[in-house]
Design an enzyme around this catalytic site. Structure first.
Site, mmCIF file in Angstrom:
data_model
loop_
_atom_site.group_PDB
_atom_site.id
_atom_site.type_symbol
_atom_site.label_atom_id
_atom_site.label_comp_id
_atom_site.label_asym_id
_atom_site.label_seq_id
_atom_site.Cartn_x
_atom_site.Cartn_y
_atom_site.Cartn_z
ATOM 1 N N GLY A 155 0.848 -1.025 -0.120
ATOM 2 C CA GLY A 155 0.191 -0.202 0.095
ATOM 3 C C GLY A 155 0.872 1.151 -0.232
ATOM 4 O O GLY A 155 0.422 2.468 -0.263
ATOM 5 N N TYR A 156 2.117 1.042 0.501
ATOM 6 C CA TYR A 156 2.863 2.561 0.756
ATOM 7 C C TYR A 156 4.171 2.429 -0.284
ATOM 8 O O TYR A 156 4.765 3.392 -0.410
ATOM 9 C CB TYR A 156 3.435 2.451 1.827
ATOM 10 C CG TYR A 156 2.237 2.798 2.860
ATOM 11 C CD1 TYR A 156 1.613 3.726 3.008
ATOM 12 C CD2 TYR A 156 1.951 1.537 4.061
ATOM 13 C CE1 TYR A 156 0.781 3.951 3.875
ATOM 14 C CE2 TYR A 156 1.030 1.702 4.822
ATOM 15 C CZ TYR A 156 0.293 2.888 4.833
ATOM 16 O OH TYR A 156 -0.649 3.141 5.858
ATOM 17 N N LYS A 173 12.889 0.577 -1.943
ATOM 18 C CA LYS A 173 11.373 0.822 -1.667
ATOM 19 C C LYS A 173 11.118 2.021 -2.205
ATOM 20 O O LYS A 173 11.565 3.314 -1.784
ATOM 21 C CB LYS A 173 10.877 0.665 -0.397
ATOM 22 C CG LYS A 173 9.283 0.873 -0.175
ATOM 23 C CD LYS A 173 9.133 1.054 1.236
ATOM 24 C CE LYS A 173 9.063 -0.202 2.144
ATOM 25 N NZ LYS A 173 8.385 0.233 3.358
ATOM 26 N N ASP A 273 2.479 -2.857 12.784
ATOM 27 C CA ASP A 273 2.219 -3.726 11.568
ATOM 28 C C ASP A 273 2.914 -5.071 11.560
ATOM 29 O O ASP A 273 3.545 -5.384 10.606
ATOM 30 C CB ASP A 273 2.494 -2.808 10.260
ATOM 31 C CG ASP A 273 1.594 -3.421 9.112
ATOM 32 O OD1 ASP A 273 0.534 -4.165 9.415
ATOM 33 O OD2 ASP A 273 1.851 -3.106 7.922
#
Length: 437
Positions: A155-156, A173, A273
């Site tokens: 999602g990020y 990332k 998370d």
């Protein structure tokens, strides 16, 4: 009479003109002229600003990094001579990050992050967190961020494999900038794990911050064996390569990483998370906790922080979901769900299962309560664990998901429970001794 009437009619229908040109044509020409003048003025102002910005960059530092946010007040690069066999004579750009948040500020969500520079190699390594990579460097290493190099997506952001010219490999990332989320996650991860080094936490090697392209990227050590979710729920055949011993090794490694975040740092870090897809594995099945984009800092004098509820459905603790009050007990609950997932091979929520089995926690508790604990083991485990080892793991799961968060064990205690052979049976052992007397 008729001639004079005709002349009068002609004069009344003559269109207005300026210097022999139609008035409307003159207005159109003037409008175009004004538009061109405005455009030229606009271009002049823009070029002037760009030129001024370039002069300022050259004046301060030819290698300066674009500012990340208002909270990151200053970023400088320092040339550091790298004296190693692989890179003799090379100059590396090291970024030194100093976190200067009080405990109160930390609990409110990373309020201050200052960055300083140091020319001393030892000081840089002690205070800093990684290397600055240019956007061009990462584009080359990831082959233009090609789909073939993509190794993960969430999602990020999107994660790519990066192969550098010196033979090193990293995971990059590329943060998605949805409503400024890239900026937030960039800052959060720097504060949470920028200076952290632990064998069960994914190491942050460096970063790329390109203001011109609005890019924010984080560069991590490359873990070459996928994540736990892929091995638990992917197509691995009728027999899983994850034996019981390997699964317990992964669980203990994950617990050690979380214990370091909770008990080995000040302020402590709440991951927020914990889930199977965020547990990376190397070829020897060593677990490394990753993805700190939702992490929160918690000062020693503060028992919890109130924040917007975020995380992954099925792993979020009930008290955090209902109140928004977050502390390390929430991570402990998530770890309990993760351990259930490791033991059973089931997802926390699976809508393809019968109604009574959709929710892993409820089904698991019911099975253990009805003394059917041996039936919860993943059928893909070829060799069942010893009964004592299974009971020990089941007990840890139940203690981690206790609805009273104050009764949940600390991560350090969980490590002891999973490693100590006789832990679940000590009370029973003592009672037997008493009866024998």
């Amino acid at each position: 009479m008729s001639d004079s009437g005709g002349g009068s009619h002609k004069s009344s229908t003559t269109k207005p003109s300026v210097f022999g040109l139609n008035l409307y044509l003159v207005i159109a020409i003037c409008s175009v002229f004004i538009l061109l003048i405005s455009l030229l003025i606009f271009l002049f102002v823009c070029l002037n600003r760009v030129s001024r910005a370039r002069r300022m960059r050259v004046k301060h530092s030819s290698g300066s990094i674009p500012l990340v946010s208002k909270e990151i007040s200053e970023i400088k690069t320092v040339g550091k001579f790298i004296n190693s066999d692989d890179s003799k004579g090379k100059i590396g750009n090291e970024v030194v990050v100093v976190v200067s948040a009080t405990s109160k500020e930390a609990t409110s969500g990373f309020d201050t992050l200052s960055v300083a520079s140091s020319g001393d190699v030892g000081t840089s390594e002690a205070m800093g967190w990684g290397k600055w990579y240019s956007l061009k460097d990462l584009e080359i290493a990831t082959r233009g961020f090609s789909d073939d190099n993509m190794i993960g997506e969430g999602g990020y952001g999107v994660v790519y494999r990066a192969d550098f010219s010196d033979g090193s490999v990293a995971a990059v990332k590329n943060l998605l900038n949805n409503k400024g989320q890239a900026e937030k996650e960039f800052k959060v991860e720097v504060e949470a794990i920028g200076k952290v080094r632990h064998k069960n936490l994914v190491g942050l090697m460096g970063y790329c911050a390109d203001s011109a392209q609005s890019q924010r990227m984080l560069v991590y050590e490359y873990i070459d064996n996928g994540n736990l979710e892929q091995w638990l729920h992917g197509d691995v055949g009728p027999v899983s390569p994850l034996t019981w011993d390997i699964r317990m090794k992964i669980a203990i490694g994950t617990a050690k990483g979380l214990a370091y975040l909770h008990e080995g740092l000040e302020p402590k870090v709440v991951h927020r998370d914990v889930k199977s897809s965020n547990i990376l594995l190397d070829k020897k099945w060593n677990a490394k906790v990753s993805d700190f984009g939702l992490a929160k800092l918690l000062g020693s004098e503060t028992s919890y922080v109130t924040t917007r509820v975020m995380g992954t459905f099925g792993y979020v603790s009930p008290e955090y979901a209902s109140t928004g009050m977050l502390n390390e007990c929430s991570d402990v609950y998530s770890f309990g769900v993760l351990l259930m997932e490791i033991i059973t091979g089931r997802s926390p929520v699976d809508y393809s299962r019968p109604p009574g089995e959709m929710n892993l926690v409820d089904w698991f508790k019911g099975m253990v309560a009805s003394r059917r604990g041996e039936e919860v083991i993943d059928p893909k485990i070829k060799t069942s664990p010893p009964p004592r080892a299974l009971k020990r793991a089941l007990l840890v799961c139940l203690r981690c998901i206790d609805l009273d968060s104050s009764k949940r064990p600390k991560m350090g205690q969980i490590i002891h429970m999973l490693e100590a052979e006789d832990f679940p049976f000590r009370p029973e052992h003592r009672s037997n001794q008493e009866r024998s007397k």
